[in-house]
Scaffold this active site. Sequence first.
Site, PDB file in Angstrom:
ATOM      1  N   GLY A   7      77.957 -27.628  48.468  1.00 19.15           N
ATOM      2  CA  GLY A   7      76.576 -27.192  48.652  1.00 19.15           C
ATOM      3  C   GLY A   7      75.601 -28.269  49.064  1.00 19.15           C
ATOM      4  O   GLY A   7      74.439 -27.983  49.338  1.00 19.15           O
ATOM      5  N   GLY A  42      82.354 -30.201  51.401  1.00 15.25           N
ATOM      6  CA  GLY A  42      82.963 -30.224  52.720  1.00 15.25           C
ATOM      7  C   GLY A  42      81.948 -30.747  53.731  1.00 15.25           C
ATOM      8  O   GLY A  42      82.113 -31.793  54.345  1.00 15.25           O
ATOM      9  N   ARG A  43      80.844 -30.004  53.833  1.00 13.13           N
ATOM     10  CA  ARG A  43      79.830 -30.273  54.861  1.00 13.13           C
ATOM     11  C   ARG A  43      79.355 -31.737  54.952  1.00 13.13           C
ATOM     12  O   ARG A  43      79.384 -32.296  56.044  1.00 13.13           O
ATOM     13  CB  ARG A  43      78.639 -29.340  54.621  1.00 13.13           C
ATOM     14  CG  ARG A  43      77.668 -29.232  55.777  1.00 13.13           C
ATOM     15  CD  ARG A  43      76.475 -28.345  55.402  1.00 13.13           C
ATOM     16  NE  ARG A  43      76.862 -27.131  54.739  1.00 13.13           N
ATOM     17  CZ  ARG A  43      77.134 -25.982  55.363  1.00 13.13           C
ATOM     18  NH1 ARG A  43      77.031 -25.890  56.660  1.00 13.13           N
ATOM     19  NH2 ARG A  43      77.487 -24.933  54.648  1.00 13.13           N
ATOM     20  N   CYS A  58      81.079 -11.393  74.775  1.00 15.09           N
ATOM     21  CA  CYS A  58      80.271 -10.205  75.067  1.00 15.09           C
ATOM     22  C   CYS A  58      79.477  -9.812  73.837  1.00 15.09           C
ATOM     23  O   CYS A  58      79.603  -8.696  73.310  1.00 15.09           O
ATOM     24  CB  CYS A  58      81.169  -9.063  75.525  1.00 15.09           C
ATOM     25  SG  CYS A  58      82.124  -9.516  76.969  1.00 15.09           S
ATOM     26  N   GLU A  59      78.731 -10.761  73.320  1.00 10.63           N
ATOM     27  CA  GLU A  59      77.859 -10.567  72.158  1.00 10.63           C
ATOM     28  C   GLU A  59      76.611 -11.380  72.461  1.00 10.63           C
ATOM     29  O   GLU A  59      76.711 -12.574  72.772  1.00 10.63           O
ATOM     30  CB  GLU A  59      78.508 -11.149  70.886  1.00 10.63           C
ATOM     31  CG  GLU A  59      79.672 -10.377  70.336  1.00 10.63           C
ATOM     32  CD  GLU A  59      79.268  -9.053  69.701  1.00 10.63           C
ATOM     33  OE1 GLU A  59      78.090  -8.896  69.323  1.00 10.63           O
ATOM     34  OE2 GLU A  59      80.141  -8.168  69.618  1.00 10.63           O
ATOM     35  N   TYR A  75      74.694 -17.267  61.542  1.00 12.63           N
ATOM     36  CA  TYR A  75      73.536 -17.415  60.646  1.00 12.63           C
ATOM     37  C   TYR A  75      72.273 -17.854  61.374  1.00 12.63           C
ATOM     38  O   TYR A  75      71.336 -18.307  60.725  1.00 12.63           O
ATOM     39  CB  TYR A  75      73.724 -18.480  59.574  1.00 12.63           C
ATOM     40  CG  TYR A  75      75.059 -18.748  58.942  1.00 12.63           C
ATOM     41  CD1 TYR A  75      75.562 -17.896  57.957  1.00 12.63           C
ATOM     42  CD2 TYR A  75      75.774 -19.909  59.247  1.00 12.63           C
ATOM     43  CE1 TYR A  75      76.744 -18.202  57.322  1.00 12.63           C
ATOM     44  CE2 TYR A  75      76.969 -20.212  58.605  1.00 12.63           C
ATOM     45  CZ  TYR A  75      77.442 -19.356  57.641  1.00 12.63           C
ATOM     46  OH  TYR A  75      78.601 -19.662  56.996  1.00 12.63           O
ATOM     47  N   GLU A  88      83.182 -30.750  45.139  1.00  7.38           N
ATOM     48  CA  GLU A  88      84.122 -30.217  46.134  1.00  7.38           C
ATOM     49  C   GLU A  88      83.339 -29.950  47.413  1.00  7.38           C
ATOM     50  O   GLU A  88      83.251 -28.829  47.896  1.00  7.38           O
ATOM     51  CB  GLU A  88      84.893 -28.993  45.610  1.00  7.38           C
ATOM     52  CG  GLU A  88      84.060 -27.998  44.874  1.00  7.38           C
ATOM     53  CD  GLU A  88      84.872 -26.853  44.284  1.00  7.38           C
ATOM     54  OE1 GLU A  88      85.838 -27.108  43.551  1.00  7.38           O
ATOM     55  OE2 GLU A  88      84.504 -25.702  44.554  1.00  7.38           O
ATOM     56  N   ARG A 106      78.553 -20.773  63.824  1.00  9.04           N
ATOM     57  CA  ARG A 106      77.392 -20.894  62.927  1.00  9.04           C
ATOM     58  C   ARG A 106      76.087 -20.426  63.570  1.00  9.04           C
ATOM     59  O   ARG A 106      75.334 -19.677  62.950  1.00  9.04           O
ATOM     60  CB  ARG A 106      77.245 -22.318  62.387  1.00  9.04           C
ATOM     61  CG  ARG A 106      78.429 -22.780  61.528  1.00  9.04           C
ATOM     62  CD  ARG A 106      78.158 -24.100  60.828  1.00  9.04           C
ATOM     63  NE  ARG A 106      77.192 -23.963  59.768  1.00  9.04           N
ATOM     64  CZ  ARG A 106      75.923 -24.322  59.831  1.00  9.04           C
ATOM     65  NH1 ARG A 106      75.466 -24.912  60.912  1.00  9.04           N
ATOM     66  NH2 ARG A 106      75.112 -24.109  58.833  1.00  9.04           N
TER      67      ARG A 106
HETATM   68  C1  LIG Z   1      82.652 -23.570  50.754  1.00  7.68           C
HETATM   69  C2  LIG Z   1      82.921 -24.114  49.417  1.00  7.68           C
HETATM   70  C3  LIG Z   1      82.820 -25.484  49.183  1.00  7.68           C
HETATM   71  C4  LIG Z   1      82.337 -26.469  50.214  1.00  7.68           C
HETATM   72  O1  LIG Z   1      81.023 -26.237  50.574  1.00  7.68           O
HETATM   73  P1  LIG Z   1      80.248 -27.255  51.543  1.00  7.68           P
HETATM   74  O2  LIG Z   1      78.942 -26.581  51.771  1.00  7.68           O
HETATM   75  O3  LIG Z   1      81.069 -27.384  52.781  1.00  7.68           O
HETATM   76  O4  LIG Z   1      80.154 -28.558  50.840  1.00  7.68           O
HETATM   77  C5  LIG Z   1      83.173 -25.944  47.934  1.00  7.68           C
HETATM   78  N1  LIG Z   1      83.594 -25.115  46.962  1.00  7.68           N
HETATM   79  C6  LIG Z   1      83.708 -23.789  47.155  1.00  7.68           C
HETATM   80  C7  LIG Z   1      84.198 -22.941  46.047  1.00  7.68           C
HETATM   81  C8  LIG Z   1      83.363 -23.241  48.384  1.00  7.68           C
HETATM   82  O5  LIG Z   1      83.460 -21.923  48.574  1.00  7.68           O
END
Ligand SMILES: *Cc1c(COP(=O)(O)O)cnc(C)c1O
Length: 421
Positions: A231, A275-276, A342-343, A315, A273, A311
């Site tokens: 997040g 990612g982004r 075609c969107e 969104y 956890e 994305r």
């Molecule tokens: C998507 C997700 C993440 C990673 O979110 P980021 O915004 O990419 O950091 C971590 N944990 C869970 C359970 C997720 O669904």
Amino acid sequence: MSSNFPLSHERLEDLARQFPTPFYIYDEAAIRENMAQFSEAFKIFPKFTEHFAVKACPNPYILKILADCGCGADCSSLPELMLCEVSGITGEKIIFTSNETPAAEFVFAFEHGAIINLDDITHIDFLRDSLGGKFPELICFRYNPGPLKEGNAIIGKPEEAKYGLTREQIFEAYKKARDYGAKRFGLHTMVASNELNPEYFVDTAKILFELAIELKKNLGIKIEFLDLGGGIGIPYRPEQKKVPLDCVAKKIRALYDEMIVPAGLDGLEIKWECGRPITGPYGWLVTRTIHEKNIYRNYIGVDASMADLMRPGMYGAYHEVTVSGKEAAEKNRVYDIVGSLCENCDKFAVQRELPKIDIGDLLVIHDAGAHGRAMGFNYNGKLRCGEILLRPDGSFKEIRRRETVEDYFATLDLDGVKNFK
Ligand SMILES: *Cc1c(COP(=O)(O)O)cnc(C)c1O
């Protein structure tokens, strides 16, 4: 825009001759440097682990680089668990945070020693039944604080989100897991996505600290790790700022000293956890201009589409776009940059001020290193693009080839259909 594109116009043109557009390119040195800073901020805790959210960039080369930087992984499906295995991320370096999980996936996670994070109280019995009566020694639950916490646009309000257990259920769940033989416990929550306000994460930690303390008081359960989820946002827009992680870490550490240490829970591990913020700013989608059309608006048509990066279409997300070789040119045009789906939502940028674009120009779409190629799809018969890694020595490595028509047809029985009446 949160990070500079690492290639000059000449080098990018050279690369595009070798690997035709569109393609993703990732900067390994920048990913390593960023991960080192992330770890540096959180090493003020007795134990800290970042479990990279595989879904953000599910490429085993990227996972291997991150594993080398000390990361574990966060998975939510069998193929993601298998990707970790080939990337050398094993055992408790993996947290399996899934929802609506099939039994076979729990079995695989358990047999490979991954930490299982349950999304619902009914999954305790489901897990035990899946494992033929066995139960993991280490178990984690995903907490949904409901109205106690405000959510944000991507993930919604916690009380409307499908994830996690309520406050009442959490206590019952740990008790039941302990009755089933669990001896080690973790606690997880994730209530936001792409959040840039640092206070948000301090608040989230506080909610988990309070709950961990209550679990010890009420049930005598000692939580060994708190997983703050993902997040953490990135500054997609030029006027936005990076989340100051060292400041977030220090504020959480102050709460830790105030709450966790006196409660006798010192030694507690902090997990993320994310990612982004790990790969997002260090991946770019490179695409070439193939058409220009001027109707009620001016459109630049490119060879990538929403099938490569959904994305913006999904969104309305903003991604910075630069024109290779025209970075310093005056932005005296307004364009919609569009793909071939075609969107009508297949637009990488809408009414964007940019320099004059010519057919053949290479466009760089920034901050695409997380939830970019990973969200790709094949609608409209679109073939997804490949991925290239810029190594720290300046060389290029193709880490995923582009899809071919054969890939697209691989799940069809083309001989069978000839005889089908
Ligand atoms: C998507 C997700 C993440 C990673 O979110 P980021 O915004 O990419 O950091 C971590 N944990 C869970 C359970 C997720 O669904």
